[in-house]
Design an enzyme around this catalytic site. Structure first.
Site, mmCIF file in Angstrom:
data_model
loop_
_atom_site.group_PDB
_atom_site.id
_atom_site.type_symbol
_atom_site.label_atom_id
_atom_site.label_comp_id
_atom_site.label_asym_id
_atom_site.label_seq_id
_atom_site.Cartn_x
_atom_site.Cartn_y
_atom_site.Cartn_z
ATOM 1 N N LYS A 1 126.077 -4.387 14.338
ATOM 2 C CA LYS A 1 126.487 -3.067 13.844
ATOM 3 C C LYS A 1 125.597 -2.021 14.502
ATOM 4 C CE LYS A 1 129.366 -1.099 10.903
ATOM 5 N NZ LYS A 1 130.708 -1.478 10.472
ATOM 6 N N ASP B 1 133.666 3.081 13.041
ATOM 7 C CA ASP B 1 133.318 2.996 11.615
ATOM 8 C C ASP B 1 133.305 4.457 11.148
ATOM 9 O OD1 ASP B 1 132.106 0.895 9.513
ATOM 10 O OD2 ASP B 1 130.973 2.735 9.263
#
Ligand code: NDP
Length: 458
Positions: free
Chosen positions: A137, A177
Site C-alpha cells: 500500500k 484509493d
C-alpha cells in the site's frame, strides 16, 4: 487444574501477546496499525492452537514486519509558484504469494501507520481473492481538495519520479484509493512511461480503458461489496429487494455500491462526503451524484441544487442514525463507532458490509456480532476491487481485453468464492457465522503455508 486444550491455548495467547507487545513497542503511535494487528490475532488464535508449526516458524513475527518501507520527499510547485513538500510512502508488506499489490491514497491524514494498517490488511484480502498477489500500500499526505488540475498533475509527476524506482509490473503494482482515481492514475502512468520508456501497461491498475485499463475495474469494489452482501442474505433466504440502504461516502466505492444495490431493487436513501450527508427518501439519484463527484469534483451538498426536497445534514456521524435494513460504510477507517453500531442495531439493521477499509471500530463489530447482524468485514467484502485489478494485470500480460460481462462474471464468482471460503474457515475453527474470523483465517492460511514452503519463515 488447567486442561490440555486450555494449556495449549494459553501458550498461544502468551506468544501472541508477546508479538503484539513488540508491535506496540516498535511502532509507537501507529494506532490504526495496532488495531489491524490486534483484531487479526484474535481471529487466528484457534489456528495457532491447532497448528503449532506457525508459532515454531515465527510466522507472526514476520507477518507484522513489512518486507520494506519506502519513505520519500515529494516537492511540487503550486499555481502561484509556491513550493510545497509532501511525504510519499510505499509499504511493500508481503510478497509470499505474488508481487506487492495495493492502492495509493492521497489524503492529509496519511502517515506511515495508516499505510501500514492498509498494507497489512491487504495481505489477507489479496490472498482471499485466490489470485497470485502479495500485499502492499502507499500514498501521500498531499490534500488534493481544492487543487487545480495542473497542481494535481505536477504532484503526481513528482510523486512518481521517486516511486518509479521501486515498482514494476512483476514487482509492485499500485492502484487507486482515496484521492487517487482515473485522473491521477493517468498522470502517474504517463510519468512512469516517460521515465522508464516502452509501454509498461502492467505497472499500475485502474488505468483508462483506452490504454490498458479493464472494463469493470471502476465498478468492482462497490459491486463486489454488494455481491458479498447478496451471498450473506441468500443464506438467510433474503435479498436486497425493497430494502432501505445507507451508504457512507460518495467516492468510487460508494457510487458503485449504490448502483448495484439499486439494480438489485433496494432503496438507497443516503450517502455522504467528509462535510456531511444527504438524505433523499425517494432514493438517491445516482446520475446527479456521479456528475457532482466524478465529473465536477464537487461537494455532496450540491445535490440539493437539483433535488430541493432532499436534506443535507452537516457532519457525518449521524448518517447511522437513519433507520435502514442494510448499512454499507464506504468512506474511511473508524467512521462507524460503538454508539453508531448500537443505534443501527436498535433500528433493526439486518446486514452491514465494509466497502471501506476498517470503517468499523472494534466495539462496533462486537455490537453487530452480539446483535446477530450479518457482518461482512473489509478484507472479504471489498476485495472485489483488487481482484479485478489482478484481472487487469492478466489482460495486460495477454495483450487482450475482456468484455464488461466477462469481467463482471469473474468478479461475481470471486466474491462467491470469498464468501464460501470465509464461511467454511469460520465453521472449521469454531467461529460459525463470524466472517471476520473466517476471512482472517482463510487469508492467513495460504500466506503462512507459502511462507513456510518458501523457507522464508525459517
Ligand atoms: P474516494 O476518494 O473515491 O472517496 C472517498 C469518499 O470517502 C469521499 O466521499 C470522501 O469525502 C469520503 N471520506 C474520505 N475521508 C473521509 C473522512 N475522514 N471522513 C468522512 N468521509 C471521508 O475513495 P474510494 O471510494 O476509493 O475509497 C473509499 C474507501 O474504500 C477507503 O477506505 C478505501 O481504502 C477503500 N477501498 C477502496 C478500493 C478502491 O478500489 N477504490 C478498494 C478497496 C477498498 P471527501 O470527498 O469529502 O473527502
Amino acid at each position: 487444574m488447567m486442561t490440555l486444550a486450555s494449556k495449549e491455548e494459553q501458550i498461544v495467547r502468551d506468544y501472541m501477546d508477546e508479538v503484539y507487545q513488540a508491535v506496540l513497542d516498535r511502532n509507537p503511535g501507529e494506532t490504526e496499525f495496532h488495531q489491524a494487528v490486534k483484531t487479526t490475532f484474535e481471529s487466528l488464535l484457534p489456528v495457532f492452537v491447532k497448528n503449532p508449526v506457525y508459532m515454531e516458524k515465527g510466522v507472526l513475527e514476520q507477518l507484522v514486519e513489512p518486507e520494506r518501507i519506502i519513505t520519500f520527499r515529494v516537492p511540487w510547485v503550486d499555481d502561484a509558484g509556491k513550493v510545497h513538500v509532501n511525504r510519499g510512502f510505499r509499504v511493500q508488506f508481503n510478497s509470499a504469494i505474488g508481487p506487492y499489490k495495493g492502492g495509493l491514497r492521497f489524503h492529509p491524514s496519511v502517515n506511515v501507520g495508516i499505510v501500514k494498517f492498509l498494507g497489512f490488511e491487504q495481505i489477507f484480502k489479496n490472498s482471499l481473492t485466490g489470485l497470485p498477489i502479495g500485499g502492499g500500500k502507499g500514498g501521500s499526505d498531499f490534500d488534493p481538495k481544492g487543487r487545480s488540475d495542473d497542481e494535481i498533475r505536477r504532484f503526481c509527476q513528482s510523486f512518481m519520479t521517486e516511486l518509479a524506482n521501486h515498482i514494476g509490473p512483476d514487482k509492485d503494482i499500485p492502484a487507486g484509493d482515496i484521492g487517487v482515481g482515473p485522473r491521477e492514475i493517468g498522470y502517474l502512468f504517463g510519468h512512469y512511461k516517460r521515465l522508464k520508456g516502452g509501454f509498461p501497461a502492467g505497472v499500475l491498475t485502474g488505468k483508462g480503458i483506452e490504454y490498458g485499463g479493464s472494463l469493470g475495474r471502476k465498478e468492482a469494489t462497490g459491486y463486489g461489496t454488494v455481491y458479498f452482501v447478496q451471498e450473506m442474505l441468500k443464506d438467510v433466504q433474503d435479498s436486497f429487494k425493497d430494502k432501505t440502504v445507507i451508504v457512507s461516502g460518495s467516492g468510487n466505492v460508494a457510487i458503485y455500491a449504490i448502483e448495484k444495490a439499486q439494480e438489485f431493487g433496494a432503496n438507497v436513501v443516503a450517502c455522504s462526503d467528509s462535510s456531511g450527508f444527504i438524505y433523499d427518501e425517494n432514493g438517491i439519484d445516482l446520475d446527479t451524484v456521479k456528475q457532482i463527484k466524478e465529473v465536477n469534483y464537487g461537494r455532496i451538498h450540491e445535490y440539493l441544487d437539483t433535488h430541493p426536497n432532499a436534506e443535507f445534514i452537516e457532519g457525518n456521524e449521524n448518517i447511522w442514525t437513519l433507520p435502514c435494513d442494510i448499512a454499507l460504510p464506504c468512506a474511511t477507517q473508524n467512521e462507524l463507532d460503538g454508539e453508531a453500531a448500537a443505534t443501527l442495531v436498535k433500528n433493526g439493521v439486518k446486514a452491514v458490509a465494509e466497502g471501506a477499509n476498517m470503517p468499523s471500530t472494534e466495539e462496533a463489530i462486537q455490537i453487530f456480532q452480539d446483535g446477530n447482524v450479518l457482518f461482512g468485514p473489509a478484507k472479504a467484502a471489498n476485495a472485489g476491487g483488487v481482484a479485478v485489478s489482478a484481472l487487469e494485470m492478466s489482460q495486460n500480460s495477454m495483450r487482450l481485453a475482456w468484455t464488461a460481462e466477462e469481467v463482471d462474471e469473474k468478479l461475481h464468482a470471486i466474491m462467491e468464492s470469498i464468501y464460501k471460503n470465509a464461511k467454511e474457515a469460520a465453521t472449521e475453527y469454531g467461529y460459525e457465522g463470524n466472517f471476520v474470523a473466517g476471512a482472517d483465517i482463510a487469508g492467513f492460511l495460504k500466506v503462512a503455508n507459502v511462507m513456510i514452503a518458501q523457507g522464508i519463515a525459517d
